[in-house]
Every structure is written in C-alpha cells, then in structure tokens.
Design a protein around this motif. Structure first.
Motif, PDB file in Angstrom:
ATOM      1  N   ILE A  10     -38.032 -39.549 -17.504  1.00  0.00           N
ATOM      2  CA  ILE A  10     -36.766 -39.511 -18.359  1.00  0.00           C
ATOM      3  C   ILE A  10     -36.241 -38.298 -18.633  1.00  0.00           C
ATOM      4  O   ILE A  10     -34.941 -38.082 -18.576  1.00  0.00           O
ATOM      5  CB  ILE A  10     -37.247 -40.292 -19.704  1.00  0.00           C
ATOM      6  N   TYR A  11     -36.724 -37.433 -18.964  1.00  0.00           N
ATOM      7  CA  TYR A  11     -36.235 -35.981 -19.241  1.00  0.00           C
ATOM      8  C   TYR A  11     -35.605 -35.484 -18.264  1.00  0.00           C
ATOM      9  O   TYR A  11     -34.396 -34.838 -18.280  1.00  0.00           O
ATOM     10  CB  TYR A  11     -37.250 -35.107 -20.049  1.00  0.00           C
ATOM     11  N   GLU A  12     -36.278 -35.578 -17.094  1.00  0.00           N
ATOM     12  CA  GLU A  12     -35.678 -34.844 -15.832  1.00  0.00           C
ATOM     13  C   GLU A  12     -34.342 -35.575 -15.597  1.00  0.00           C
ATOM     14  O   GLU A  12     -33.397 -35.082 -14.967  1.00  0.00           O
ATOM     15  CB  GLU A  12     -36.646 -35.233 -14.720  1.00  0.00           C
ATOM     16  N   TYR A  13     -34.078 -36.945 -15.710  1.00  0.00           N
ATOM     17  CA  TYR A  13     -33.005 -37.802 -15.564  1.00  0.00           C
ATOM     18  C   TYR A  13     -31.707 -37.337 -16.415  1.00  0.00           C
ATOM     19  O   TYR A  13     -30.795 -37.105 -16.054  1.00  0.00           O
ATOM     20  CB  TYR A  13     -33.290 -39.159 -15.520  1.00  0.00           C
ATOM     21  N   ILE A  14     -32.260 -37.369 -17.670  1.00  0.00           N
ATOM     22  CA  ILE A  14     -31.121 -36.961 -18.707  1.00  0.00           C
ATOM     23  C   ILE A  14     -30.741 -35.660 -18.697  1.00  0.00           C
ATOM     24  O   ILE A  14     -29.507 -35.316 -18.872  1.00  0.00           O
ATOM     25  CB  ILE A  14     -31.294 -37.164 -20.129  1.00  0.00           C
ATOM     26  N   SER A  15     -31.620 -34.779 -18.280  1.00  0.00           N
ATOM     27  CA  SER A  15     -31.361 -33.289 -18.165  1.00  0.00           C
ATOM     28  C   SER A  15     -30.543 -32.944 -16.836  1.00  0.00           C
ATOM     29  O   SER A  15     -29.788 -32.002 -16.858  1.00  0.00           O
ATOM     30  CB  SER A  15     -32.553 -32.514 -17.889  1.00  0.00           C
ATOM     31  N   SER A  16     -30.202 -33.790 -16.004  1.00  0.00           N
ATOM     32  CA  SER A  16     -29.487 -33.895 -14.676  1.00  0.00           C
ATOM     33  C   SER A  16     -28.188 -34.259 -15.219  1.00  0.00           C
ATOM     34  O   SER A  16     -27.235 -34.054 -14.309  1.00  0.00           O
ATOM     35  CB  SER A  16     -29.974 -34.669 -13.692  1.00  0.00           C
ATOM     36  N   ASP A  17     -27.926 -34.647 -16.263  1.00  0.00           N
ATOM     37  CA  ASP A  17     -26.628 -34.826 -16.538  1.00  0.00           C
ATOM     38  C   ASP A  17     -25.626 -33.963 -16.585  1.00  0.00           C
ATOM     39  O   ASP A  17     -25.936 -32.879 -17.369  1.00  0.00           O
ATOM     40  CB  ASP A  17     -26.461 -35.574 -18.158  1.00  0.00           C
ATOM     41  N   PRO A  18     -24.333 -33.841 -15.731  1.00  0.00           N
ATOM     42  CA  PRO A  18     -23.677 -32.769 -15.766  1.00  0.00           C
ATOM     43  C   PRO A  18     -23.024 -32.363 -16.952  1.00  0.00           C
ATOM     44  O   PRO A  18     -22.582 -30.979 -17.037  1.00  0.00           O
ATOM     45  CB  PRO A  18     -22.661 -33.044 -14.602  1.00  0.00           C
ATOM     46  N   ASP A  19     -23.060 -33.042 -17.927  1.00  0.00           N
ATOM     47  CA  ASP A  19     -22.465 -32.436 -19.436  1.00  0.00           C
ATOM     48  C   ASP A  19     -23.615 -31.589 -19.979  1.00  0.00           C
ATOM     49  O   ASP A  19     -23.175 -30.861 -21.082  1.00  0.00           O
ATOM     50  CB  ASP A  19     -22.225 -33.763 -20.304  1.00  0.00           C
ATOM     51  N   PHE A  20     -24.687 -31.408 -19.482  1.00  0.00           N
ATOM     52  CA  PHE A  20     -25.670 -30.720 -20.421  1.00  0.00           C
ATOM     53  C   PHE A  20     -26.477 -29.911 -19.438  1.00  0.00           C
ATOM     54  O   PHE A  20     -26.657 -30.209 -18.272  1.00  0.00           O
ATOM     55  CB  PHE A  20     -26.695 -31.829 -20.978  1.00  0.00           C
ATOM     56  N   ASN A  21     -26.846 -28.731 -19.847  1.00  0.00           N
ATOM     57  CA  ASN A  21     -27.681 -27.539 -18.994  1.00  0.00           C
ATOM     58  C   ASN A  21     -28.745 -26.969 -19.951  1.00  0.00           C
ATOM     59  O   ASN A  21     -28.392 -25.864 -20.462  1.00  0.00           O
ATOM     60  CB  ASN A  21     -26.742 -26.538 -18.392  1.00  0.00           C
ATOM     61  N   PRO A  22     -29.853 -27.703 -19.982  1.00  0.00           N
ATOM     62  CA  PRO A  22     -30.755 -27.106 -20.852  1.00  0.00           C
ATOM     63  C   PRO A  22     -31.516 -25.906 -20.403  1.00  0.00           C
ATOM     64  O   PRO A  22     -31.537 -25.716 -19.004  1.00  0.00           O
ATOM     65  CB  PRO A  22     -31.991 -28.333 -20.764  1.00  0.00           C
ATOM     66  N   ASN A  23     -31.748 -25.107 -21.351  1.00  0.00           N
ATOM     67  CA  ASN A  23     -32.050 -23.605 -20.903  1.00  0.00           C
ATOM     68  C   ASN A  23     -33.704 -23.576 -20.393  1.00  0.00           C
ATOM     69  O   ASN A  23     -33.957 -22.650 -19.605  1.00  0.00           O
ATOM     70  CB  ASN A  23     -31.932 -22.594 -22.025  1.00  0.00           C
ATOM     71  N   SER A  24     -34.374 -24.513 -21.025  1.00  0.00           N
ATOM     72  CA  SER A  24     -35.787 -24.442 -20.616  1.00  0.00           C
ATOM     73  C   SER A  24     -36.258 -25.885 -20.554  1.00  0.00           C
ATOM     74  O   SER A  24     -35.978 -26.669 -21.199  1.00  0.00           O
ATOM     75  CB  SER A  24     -36.615 -23.518 -21.661  1.00  0.00           C
ATOM     76  N   PRO A  25     -37.371 -26.046 -19.638  1.00  0.00           N
ATOM     77  CA  PRO A  25     -37.948 -27.141 -19.629  1.00  0.00           C
ATOM     78  C   PRO A  25     -38.686 -27.735 -20.708  1.00  0.00           C
ATOM     79  O   PRO A  25     -39.323 -26.884 -21.461  1.00  0.00           O
ATOM     80  CB  PRO A  25     -38.881 -27.317 -18.164  1.00  0.00           C
ATOM     81  N   ILE A  26     -38.750 -28.954 -20.963  1.00  0.00           N
ATOM     82  CA  ILE A  26     -39.754 -29.653 -21.935  1.00  0.00           C
ATOM     83  C   ILE A  26     -41.038 -29.389 -21.569  1.00  0.00           C
ATOM     84  O   ILE A  26     -42.121 -29.299 -22.601  1.00  0.00           O
ATOM     85  CB  ILE A  26     -39.250 -30.980 -22.238  1.00  0.00           C
ATOM     86  N   TYR A  27     -41.397 -29.718 -20.541  1.00  0.00           N
ATOM     87  CA  TYR A  27     -42.737 -29.586 -19.935  1.00  0.00           C
ATOM     88  C   TYR A  27     -43.246 -28.297 -19.441  1.00  0.00           C
ATOM     89  O   TYR A  27     -42.530 -27.749 -18.539  1.00  0.00           O
ATOM     90  CB  TYR A  27     -42.939 -30.707 -18.890  1.00  0.00           C
ATOM     91  N   PRO A  28     -44.247 -27.456 -19.931  1.00  0.00           N
ATOM     92  CA  PRO A  28     -44.555 -26.243 -19.553  1.00  0.00           C
ATOM     93  C   PRO A  28     -45.414 -26.306 -18.254  1.00  0.00           C
ATOM     94  O   PRO A  28     -45.695 -27.146 -17.721  1.00  0.00           O
ATOM     95  CB  PRO A  28     -45.788 -26.024 -20.689  1.00  0.00           C
TER      96      PRO A  28
END
Length: 267
Positions: free
Chosen positions: A246-264
């Motif tokens: 789920i996180y990989e999918y929503i983080s691929s949204d072009p409107d957003f660009n998270p600086n760091s991954p949620i999963y270490p």
C-alpha cells in the motif's frame, strides 16, 4: 507525506501515520485537512472526505462504491464483464415469484444476503421451504446458479497489481470455500488466466484494494464477488506484506515525493 488512518490494524508497520477514531472525524477535522492521504475510512465517511474535503483516500472511492454490496459489484460487472458473472437474478422481495425462480435455477441454488463476508449470509438452498425462508428474511433477493466447484481462488489486488493468489478449498462436505468456514489454503497451480482477468477488471473499474473470489469451471472463470476489507492471513503465509504494498503504491503518486521510506532497509 502526512497520513491519517481510521483503521490502525491495516496500517501496522507504517511510520508517521496519525490514527483517528472514526467517530472523531469532525473533532479532528484539522488533522484530516492537513493529510496527504486518508487511509481506510469507513464507508459512511467516504463522501464527506472525497466530495467535501477533496481528500485522497485509500482504498479509492471506486473501490468503496462498487464494493459496497453484492448488487453494486454485480451490476458493474454485468456492464463490463458479463461473461464472467455466474447466472444471477437480483429481485425485490415483493415481486419475487417462487415458481419462476425454481424454473430458472432449479435446486440447489445459491441465495445471498447483499452485504456479508467470510461466508456469512451465503446459503445453499435445496428446496422450496428453504427458499421461502430466505425470501421472508431478505427485502432484496440475490439468487445465483450453483456452480460445480469445491474450491475457489482468492486473488488479491492492491494498488495497480495482483500481490498474491491462492486456492481456498472447502472442508469435506462443506458448501463454503471461506477460510472462516473451515476451508484450507493451496498455493499451487494458480491459473494465469484468472490473474489476468482480475487485472483487467480492476483496471477497468479502477479498483485498487480488493480480494477477488474467482470460480474456475472448465475453461471459464467466474467472479463471485470482491471484498474491500479482505483477510490477510493467506498473504502473510506467502510472505507478502500488504502494508508495504500500500505504501509503495501511494508513495508513487506523482503529487507526492516522500523523502524517506517508511520501511527501514534490511541490515
């Protein structure tokens, strides 16, 4: 990325997620307005979030609306993939004619409550008295042909792809293929055609979080239903982490660009 969840159990393992109890949606409205995504709202919240606050939600609104009950799902499939739906009638209790139903379906037939899961509300009807009992207890009738199967496929689609698939094999002498009803898992010999069907259906209807139940009869593949809030045990047995998908999918949204991954990263 700022995330709000209304279901903490389906977002376990995600960092920086704010949990809000569903009943506090309006008390915590400012936090919701600041969120980039709202995760797993309850159905009654969806219209306010999407149409009122213009929020992005996951699962998306198509998934919620079309998966709200069996009628919504079936009508959408009749319009798009009619050959992949078992013969089904949706009737009003007031207009139901038992003799016509018997003539069209014969016995046994399958009768379902329009909103149920885990095998609850799905009945094998073997005679007129059982059919009368079902009609007496349901205002809307959902009646379906009995397919000659002892198993079905659960195919899970998250984001924009299938993330897992397995057979659910009914316990000996049981009508239901649901794990909650005693069925067992089998991860072998998953037909590619069924995977491809789910991919086409999800893409066409723009569904992004669903567990599809597929019956295989000869060379035909029938969609029995899909569940928005499917169980994860079968996927965990495969080593699939739904939250990560789920996180990989929503983080691929072009409107957003998270600086760091949620999963270490693994050490």
């Amino acid at each position: 990325m700022k995330l709000v969840t209304f279901n903490p159990f389906r977002t376990l393992g995600m960092r920086n997620v704010t949990y809000i109890k569903p009943e506090n949606i309006f008390k915590e409205i400012d936090k919701i307005k600041e969120a980039d995504y709202v995760l797993f709202p309850e159905y009654w919240q969806v219209n306010s979030l999407v149409y009122g606050l213009k929020k992005k939600i996951f699962p998306n609104i198509n998934t919620y609306h079309l998966g709200h009950n069996k009628i919504e799902t079936t009508r959408a499939l009749w319009a798009t993939f009619p050959r992949n739906v078992p013969y089904t009638q949706i009737l009003s209790k007031d207009n139901a004619d038992i003799e016509t139903i018997e003539e069209e379906f014969g016995y046994p037939l399958v009768a379902k409550e329009i909103k149920s899961s885990m095998g609850r509300g799905v009945f094998l009807v073997e005679n007129r008295q059982e059919l009368k009992n079902y009609i007496e207890n349901n205002d809307t009738l959902y009646i379906q042909e009995k397919l000659p199967i002892d198993r079905d496929l659960r195919i899970v689609y998250v984001g924009n792809k299938v993330i897992g698939a397995y057979w659910r094999i009914a316990a000996e002498g049981s009508f239901h293929n649901n794990i909650a009803k005693g069925a067992s898992y089998d991860y072998n010999d998953i037909p590619l055609e069924a995977i491809e069907l789910v991919e086409r259906v999800a893409a066409t209807l723009e569904i992004n979080h669903a567990g599809f139940d597929i019956a295989v009869v000869g060379n035909n593949h029938y969609i029995l239903e899909y569940n928005v809030m499917f169980g994860n045990e079968g996927l965990r047995n495969m080593g699939v982490e739904v939250e990560k998908c789920i996180y990989e999918y929503i983080s691929s949204d072009p409107d957003f660009n998270p600086n760091s991954p949620i999963y270490p990263k693994a050490s």
